[in-house]
Design an enzyme around this catalytic site. Structure first.
Site, mmCIF file in Angstrom:
data_model
loop_
_atom_site.group_PDB
_atom_site.id
_atom_site.type_symbol
_atom_site.label_atom_id
_atom_site.label_comp_id
_atom_site.label_asym_id
_atom_site.label_seq_id
_atom_site.Cartn_x
_atom_site.Cartn_y
_atom_site.Cartn_z
ATOM 1 N N LYS A 188 -61.473 -118.271 -59.010
ATOM 2 C CA LYS A 188 -61.463 -116.903 -59.352
ATOM 3 C C LYS A 188 -60.162 -116.263 -59.564
ATOM 4 O O LYS A 188 -60.075 -115.471 -60.637
ATOM 5 C CB LYS A 188 -61.777 -116.046 -57.897
ATOM 6 N N GLU A 246 -55.346 -127.138 -56.175
ATOM 7 C CA GLU A 246 -55.895 -128.280 -56.740
ATOM 8 C C GLU A 246 -56.686 -128.028 -57.944
ATOM 9 O O GLU A 246 -56.663 -128.786 -59.002
ATOM 10 C CB GLU A 246 -56.896 -128.597 -55.683
ATOM 11 N N GLY A 258 -66.496 -117.503 -51.720
ATOM 12 C CA GLY A 258 -66.397 -118.730 -52.432
ATOM 13 C C GLY A 258 -67.755 -119.720 -51.888
ATOM 14 O O GLY A 258 -68.566 -120.227 -52.949
ATOM 15 N N ARG A 259 -68.142 -119.433 -50.667
ATOM 16 C CA ARG A 259 -69.163 -120.309 -50.269
ATOM 17 C C ARG A 259 -70.374 -119.604 -50.337
ATOM 18 O O ARG A 259 -71.215 -120.074 -50.107
ATOM 19 C CB ARG A 259 -68.725 -120.727 -48.799
ATOM 20 N N GLU A 270 -66.554 -122.493 -42.322
ATOM 21 C CA GLU A 270 -65.552 -121.652 -42.716
ATOM 22 C C GLU A 270 -65.912 -120.231 -42.599
ATOM 23 O O GLU A 270 -65.002 -119.229 -42.384
ATOM 24 C CB GLU A 270 -65.402 -121.910 -44.235
ATOM 25 N N HIS A 318 -80.451 -145.243 -38.881
ATOM 26 C CA HIS A 318 -79.768 -146.631 -38.432
ATOM 27 C C HIS A 318 -78.017 -146.396 -38.391
ATOM 28 O O HIS A 318 -77.554 -147.523 -38.633
ATOM 29 C CB HIS A 318 -80.092 -147.459 -39.991
ATOM 30 N N LYS A 349 -52.403 -124.360 -46.784
ATOM 31 C CA LYS A 349 -51.923 -124.223 -48.329
ATOM 32 C C LYS A 349 -50.581 -123.683 -48.257
ATOM 33 O O LYS A 349 -49.986 -124.399 -49.247
ATOM 34 C CB LYS A 349 -52.816 -123.188 -49.052
#
Length: 433
Positions: free
Chosen positions: A94, A100, A155-156, A241, A272, A392
């Site tokens: 954005k 990152e 974002g999410r 979040e 399993h 951050k």
């Protein structure tokens, strides 16, 4: 805002069609065969999950990959077997400043320019999903190839926006719009359905019931479809979040548990691995078991066996097996305690007809609104994430102290961090690869 949103969707569709048809060419004139989405958090988890979930509908002539981790291995493995002249990157940030994402974007630009021997090649091998047109242009991307979304798009919750560009490239505009239609259908259901028949409200209330009244600390998401293997990771961010908060909207500490720990794995693999704990462990873990009545890849009796396992897990969690039942089966007395199951362990079975883009849209919106319901009842803000920012900020303070030229210099962190920095400095390679 609606006309602006649809204008961006229309531009995304034109771009996706140009890639699919081979109209979009790289710097050397070759068609694009590889598309790599560079993002992190919601700019990665949503498109990655949905692209895997809808792989059945993907254009197999295009190879789509994702880079998110700042670990150089992620970039190296994503690009190792690709031809830069046939590769296009979607840089999804954005602000166009995410640490990152920009580190990986800069690595991608250097990779392209080194192979194509021309900085101008960036314009044909990069597009952006961002609001920062100035930074995009400085990077070398044509602002005309920037797809906008707005500051009110969290974002999410952003898969339905331009953040979903990689997904649209993979499945095509028509399927992407089908997914949006599924989301819209669930939006309208949530908006208009009475509470006693309102799926997000019911799921939200069930979750609060077990979290706040039974003390359940986690919630397992168990999709019985291999295409949905990435869904638990996507829902981890969406839920944890959003509702991993310890203060309410007024800044007061809450005196009850809020967001649960979300985890899970695709069945029957999870059976399993960790289902033993679900059935006989000391912790109560509510579960969502998600399946589809029709397989996209029919193979013998595989799908019936898959759904039989889903239903069996729900039945076993609910009813278990009493000591009397175990004894009646002829189990020796010494083994009866080991072969008994308490049952009365909660699960929701979500059974859809078929995994289509429309169905995936419904499922995503179902969980989005469930998270909102819980946040509203807890009185917390589901749309901030200040806890993410602390790490951050600290990383930006630590990073300058890691260089070898700083070895032995006085550090101003806490004693533990200082010791770890010195340990790292003494062992890191002095040659950057």
């Amino acid at each position: 805002m609606v006309p602006k949103v649809h204008a961006v969707l229309d531009r995304m569709a034109v771009f996706a069609e140009h890639l699919a048809s081979g109209t979009w060419r790289g710097h050397t004139g070759k068609p694009i065969r590889n598309v790599i989405n560079i993002g992190i958090g919601g700019s990665d988890l949503g498109p990655r999950m949905a692209t895997q979930a809808l792989a059945h509908y993907c254009d197999r002539n295009l190879r789509l990959r994702f880079i998110s981790n700042i670990d150089g291995t992620d970039f190296a493995e994503a690009t190792r077997d690709l031809d830069p002249s046939e590769t296009l990157f979607i840089v999804c940030s954005k602000t166009f400043t995410t640490l990152e994402t920009m580190a990986n974007a800069n690595a991608a630009r250097a990779w392209c320019v080194a192979a194509l021997a021309d900085p101008a090649s960036v314009a044909r091998h990069f597009v952006a999903v961002s609001t920062n047109l100035k930074a995009v242009a400085a990077f070398g991307i044509d602002p005309a190839n920037t797809f906008e979304f707005w500051d009110w798009v969290g974002g999410r919750y952003s898969l339905a926006s331009a953040v979903g560009l990689a997904l649209m490239v993979a499945i095509g505009p028509s399927h992407f719009r089908d997914m949006l239609a599924g989301m819209h259908m669930m939006d309208e259901h949530f908006r208009s359905m009475p509470l006693e028949r309102n799926l997000p409200a019911i799921l939200g209330l069930i979750g609060i019931w077990y979290s706040n009244f039974f003390g359940c600390e986690s919630h397992a998401v168990l999709p019985y479809d291999q295409y949905l293997a990435a869904l638990p990771a996507y829902l981890q961010q969406l839920d944890m979040e959003s509702n991993g908060k310890r203060v309410d909207r007024s800044g007061r500490l809450v005196d009850f548990d809020t967001g649960p720990i979300i985890w899970g794995q695709a069945g029957t693999n999870g059976q399993h691995a960790f289902h033993q704990l679900l059935h006989q462990g000391t912790r109560l873990v509510p579960c969502d078991l998600i399946g589809f009545c029709q397989s996209l890849n029919p193979l013998g009796e595989h799908h019936d066996l898959l759904i039989a396992n889903l239903l069996a897990q729900a039945q076993a969690l609910a009813f278990g097996k009493t000591a009397q039942e175990a004894t009646a089966e002829g189990i020796t007395p010494a083994l009866v305690p080991h072969r008994s199951f308490p049952g009365n362990r909660p699960s929701n079975v979500i059974l859809l007809e078929r995994l289509t883009p429309h169905a995936l849209g419904q499922l995503i919106a179902l969980y989005e609104h469930k998270v909102f319901v819980q946040g509203a009842i807890w009185g917390i803000d589901s749309f901030d994430q200040w806890g993410v920012e602390l790490g951050k900020t600290l990383a930006q303070r630590i990073n300058p102290d890691l260089g070898t030229h700083k070895r032995g210099a006085e550090l101003k962190h806490d004693s533990s961090t200082n010791a770890l920095i010195h340990y790292y400095q003494a062992r890191r390679s002095t040659t950057k690869q």
